[in-house]
Write a protein that holds these residues in place. Sequence first.
Motif, PDB file in Angstrom:
ATOM      1  N   UNK A  36       0.849  -1.204   0.000  1.00  0.00           N
ATOM      2  CA  UNK A  36       0.000   0.000   0.000  1.00  0.00           C
ATOM      3  C   UNK A  36       0.886   1.257   0.000  1.00  0.00           C
ATOM      4  N   UNK A  37       0.615   2.151  -0.927  1.00  0.00           N
ATOM      5  CA  UNK A  37       1.443   3.352  -1.021  1.00  0.00           C
ATOM      6  C   UNK A  37       0.914   4.432  -0.092  1.00  0.00           C
ATOM      7  N   UNK A  38       1.825   5.097   0.636  1.00  0.00           N
ATOM      8  CA  UNK A  38       1.376   6.171   1.525  1.00  0.00           C
ATOM      9  C   UNK A  38       2.016   7.497   1.109  1.00  0.00           C
ATOM     10  N   UNK A  39       1.867   8.485   1.963  1.00  0.00           N
ATOM     11  CA  UNK A  39       2.351   9.834   1.636  1.00  0.00           C
ATOM     12  C   UNK A  39       3.848   9.871   1.374  1.00  0.00           C
ATOM     13  N   UNK A  40       4.588   9.030   2.115  1.00  0.00           N
ATOM     14  CA  UNK A  40       6.040   9.040   1.965  1.00  0.00           C
ATOM     15  C   UNK A  40       6.492   8.491   0.612  1.00  0.00           C
ATOM     16  N   UNK A  41       5.626   7.710   0.006  1.00  0.00           N
ATOM     17  CA  UNK A  41       5.999   7.077  -1.257  1.00  0.00           C
ATOM     18  C   UNK A  41       6.462   8.098  -2.295  1.00  0.00           C
ATOM     19  N   UNK A  42       5.630   9.124  -2.512  1.00  0.00           N
ATOM     20  CA  UNK A  42       5.942  10.125  -3.530  1.00  0.00           C
ATOM     21  C   UNK A  42       7.234  10.879  -3.187  1.00  0.00           C
ATOM     22  N   UNK A  43       7.377  11.239  -1.907  1.00  0.00           N
ATOM     23  CA  UNK A  43       8.578  11.966  -1.470  1.00  0.00           C
ATOM     24  C   UNK A  43       9.825  11.120  -1.720  1.00  0.00           C
ATOM     25  N   UNK A  44       9.713   9.830  -1.419  1.00  0.00           N
ATOM     26  CA  UNK A  44      10.852   8.929  -1.618  1.00  0.00           C
ATOM     27  C   UNK A  44      11.219   8.829  -3.100  1.00  0.00           C
ATOM     28  N   UNK A  45      10.201   8.633  -3.923  1.00  0.00           N
ATOM     29  CA  UNK A  45      10.464   8.502  -5.360  1.00  0.00           C
ATOM     30  C   UNK A  45      11.046   9.799  -5.929  1.00  0.00           C
ATOM     31  N   UNK A  46      10.541  10.931  -5.457  1.00  0.00           N
ATOM     32  CA  UNK A  46      11.056  12.213  -5.955  1.00  0.00           C
ATOM     33  C   UNK A  46      12.496  12.441  -5.507  1.00  0.00           C
ATOM     34  N   UNK A  47      12.846  11.926  -4.322  1.00  0.00           N
ATOM     35  CA  UNK A  47      14.236  12.086  -3.878  1.00  0.00           C
ATOM     36  C   UNK A  47      15.154  11.249  -4.770  1.00  0.00           C
ATOM     37  N   UNK A  48      14.625  10.133  -5.261  1.00  0.00           N
ATOM     38  CA  UNK A  48      15.415   9.333  -6.200  1.00  0.00           C
ATOM     39  C   UNK A  48      15.619  10.095  -7.514  1.00  0.00           C
ATOM     40  N   UNK A  49      14.587  10.826  -7.922  1.00  0.00           N
ATOM     41  CA  UNK A  49      14.713  11.643  -9.133  1.00  0.00           C
ATOM     42  C   UNK A  49      15.818  12.694  -8.934  1.00  0.00           C
ATOM     43  N   UNK A  50      15.829  13.322  -7.751  1.00  0.00           N
ATOM     44  CA  UNK A  50      16.875  14.325  -7.456  1.00  0.00           C
ATOM     45  C   UNK A  50      18.262  13.715  -7.614  1.00  0.00           C
ATOM     46  N   UNK A  51      18.447  12.534  -6.995  1.00  0.00           N
ATOM     47  CA  UNK A  51      19.753  11.869  -7.089  1.00  0.00           C
ATOM     48  C   UNK A  51      20.114  11.582  -8.534  1.00  0.00           C
ATOM     49  N   UNK A  52      19.127  11.101  -9.259  1.00  0.00           N
ATOM     50  CA  UNK A  52      19.356  10.742 -10.655  1.00  0.00           C
ATOM     51  C   UNK A  52      19.682  11.974 -11.493  1.00  0.00           C
ATOM     52  N   UNK A  53      19.045  13.086 -11.155  1.00  0.00           N
ATOM     53  CA  UNK A  53      19.330  14.346 -11.855  1.00  0.00           C
ATOM     54  C   UNK A  53      20.793  14.731 -11.688  1.00  0.00           C
ATOM     55  N   UNK A  54      21.227  14.749 -10.437  1.00  0.00           N
ATOM     56  CA  UNK A  54      22.615  15.147 -10.148  1.00  0.00           C
ATOM     57  C   UNK A  54      23.595  14.215 -10.861  1.00  0.00           C
ATOM     58  N   UNK A  55      23.300  12.917 -10.798  1.00  0.00           N
ATOM     59  CA  UNK A  55      24.190  11.918 -11.395  1.00  0.00           C
ATOM     60  C   UNK A  55      24.284  12.103 -12.918  1.00  0.00           C
ATOM     61  N   UNK A  56      23.150  12.401 -13.514  1.00  0.00           N
ATOM     62  CA  UNK A  56      23.096  12.480 -14.977  1.00  0.00           C
ATOM     63  C   UNK A  56      23.761  13.742 -15.513  1.00  0.00           C
ATOM     64  N   UNK A  57      23.894  14.746 -14.645  1.00  0.00           N
ATOM     65  CA  UNK A  57      24.412  16.016 -15.147  1.00  0.00           C
ATOM     66  C   UNK A  57      25.911  16.184 -14.944  1.00  0.00           C
ATOM     67  N   UNK A  58      26.578  15.105 -14.554  1.00  0.00           N
ATOM     68  CA  UNK A  58      28.043  15.149 -14.469  1.00  0.00           C
ATOM     69  C   UNK A  58      28.597  15.459 -15.860  1.00  0.00           C
TER      70      UNK A  58
END
Lengths: 316, 316
Positions: free
Chosen positions: B1-23
């Motif tokens: 079951x997905x809760x409120x933290x789910x979206x925040x967690x997934x978005x934090x992964x996007x942040x990490x991926x953004x930084x990694x991709x822009x090297x």
Amino acid sequence: MKDKDFLALELSKVEDHLIKTLKTRSKMVEEALERFVKSGGKRLRPTLTIIGATFGDYKSEIIIPLATSIEIMHMATLIHDDIIDDAETRRGTKTIQATLGKNTAVYCGDFLFTRAFMLVADMAEVDMMKDMSKAIAFICDSEIDQNEQRYDQTVSVRKYLKRIGGKTAVLFSLSIAVGAHKAGCDRNLTKKLTNIGKNIGMAFQIVDDILDFTGNEKTVGKPLLSDAKQGIFTLPIIYSLNSPYKEKTIKAIDMIEEDGGESLLKCVIESGGLDRTKGLARKFIKKALDIRNTLPDGYGKEAITEIIEKQLERKF
Amino acid sequence: MKDKDFLALELSKVEDHLIKTLKTRSKMVEEALERFVKSGGKRLRPTLTIIGATFGDYKSEIIIPLATSIEIMHMATLIHDDIIDDAETRRGTKTIQATLGKNTAVYCGDFLFTRAFMLVADMAEVDMMKDMSKAIAFICDSEIDQNEQRYDQTVSVRKYLKRIGGKTAVLFSLSIAVGAHKAGCDRNLTKKLTNIGKNIGMAFQIVDDILDFTGNEKTVGKPLLSDAKQGIFTLPIIYSLNSPYKEKTIKAIDMIEEDGGESLLKCVIESGGLDRTKGLARKFIKKALDIRNTLPDGYGKEAITEIIEKQLERKF
């Protein structure tokens, strides 16, 4: 058997495909892009794609869209380059930025990039997509390097070669590699052709940089010494700075606005910078010809030889 | 079951991926891009991709790179927009163009476009590649339209809606469609979600255009009335021009440099232009909510409802 007309015929198909692909909603933009297409250019990159493909099983209906997409990608980088350089003319005609303004020119470039990707995506060429993305990323990196190195009098030959490798040679090698790959050439042959492409690209850019000093403004299609005036130091200057003419060169650079670059031109000639530059261009041509020797005989080998040898006589 | 933290967690992964991709090679560029990433933004587009995917079989390792690629594409268009607008600030921090100059900014945008394509190509997502190419081509077309329509006092509501449809809504619908499609939603569900995305995008851009008049400069992160000052007439002005306040509006537009847009603001309020604009934004929100009603119950439905409703209260 392919003859002389073959290449001309295939290139005319690329022209048609270019015009067809650049249709867009805005009449103004479409006309500007058409004018840009028709102002020509050497079409060296699609030529390489076509020749590369003749080493395998040549299928016009596959090769033409790919060759077109590479030329469009190249055109996109030219439009953005002209924004950055505030260039008024390119190939002797007014640049998109001079015609339609900076705003539209930025989007025209972006638009062309996407058109190039759409062509390739329509053919479901995932590998080429990756290679194209990498090539543009490489070009951007090198243009950023070039920008960061502006007015830097300590730029080395090594850095210059790295810069033009990314800025120019990458797209040349991609062009020929795509053709060879799609025509089913084996890995070894494709690698050889890719290497020839790279060496042609290096020689091409070096000759370009020579023409910025010694060319004829009319045939070159843009004002001379435009790089030096923007603080972009190319090989003739780098060699000159690394010679006993160092101080003289620095002074000549300082005077460029005043005397229009006359002293600088004199300097790169007297210091031997220009001759050394020509020597390096010849080295890359020699490398390309050496690899050419190992290619299978036939139309492709003759055609690529002609392209390689043309580079040294280039006047524009 | 997905809760409120789910979206925040997934978005934090996007942040990490953004930084990694822009090297990238240039430290200066990398730092500028990182600063740009960290200055935030609402991450609405990746949020839509993630939520869209929760309607099917959600696989984080597939959805995060796709969501990241869409955000990067969006960032690329922002950088090029800022060049065109000569904008000094974005999201309250200095723009890439203000930090590194126009030259580097053009390439940074190009570089981001290619990074976005590379991410997608690496996942061999040919269809998404096509859709992304089409979306950017559409965005370019609409930006060119916007540019051609500058200072045109006869621009219609229809033209405005077409323009923002291409400029903004296309990417919103693509964002959610990509998520839904990759998570294996059926065609009917994907179509509904895509439509919701489109309506959110329309409302988003209209609210953006309202905030250009009534926002707080600090929270909006850029100077107010910047569109009008550049001759870009958005809905509040278009409505005002199509009211008995026409002559007054024209005068107010002429005075914008003098009085900083004070009369124009007064005009769009008194003519009812601003209220009518808000009304239209509400209509798009209503459309989105109506389609939302037909969605299957669960986490996704709740999450998308929250996103839709947030649009009207948006302050930045």
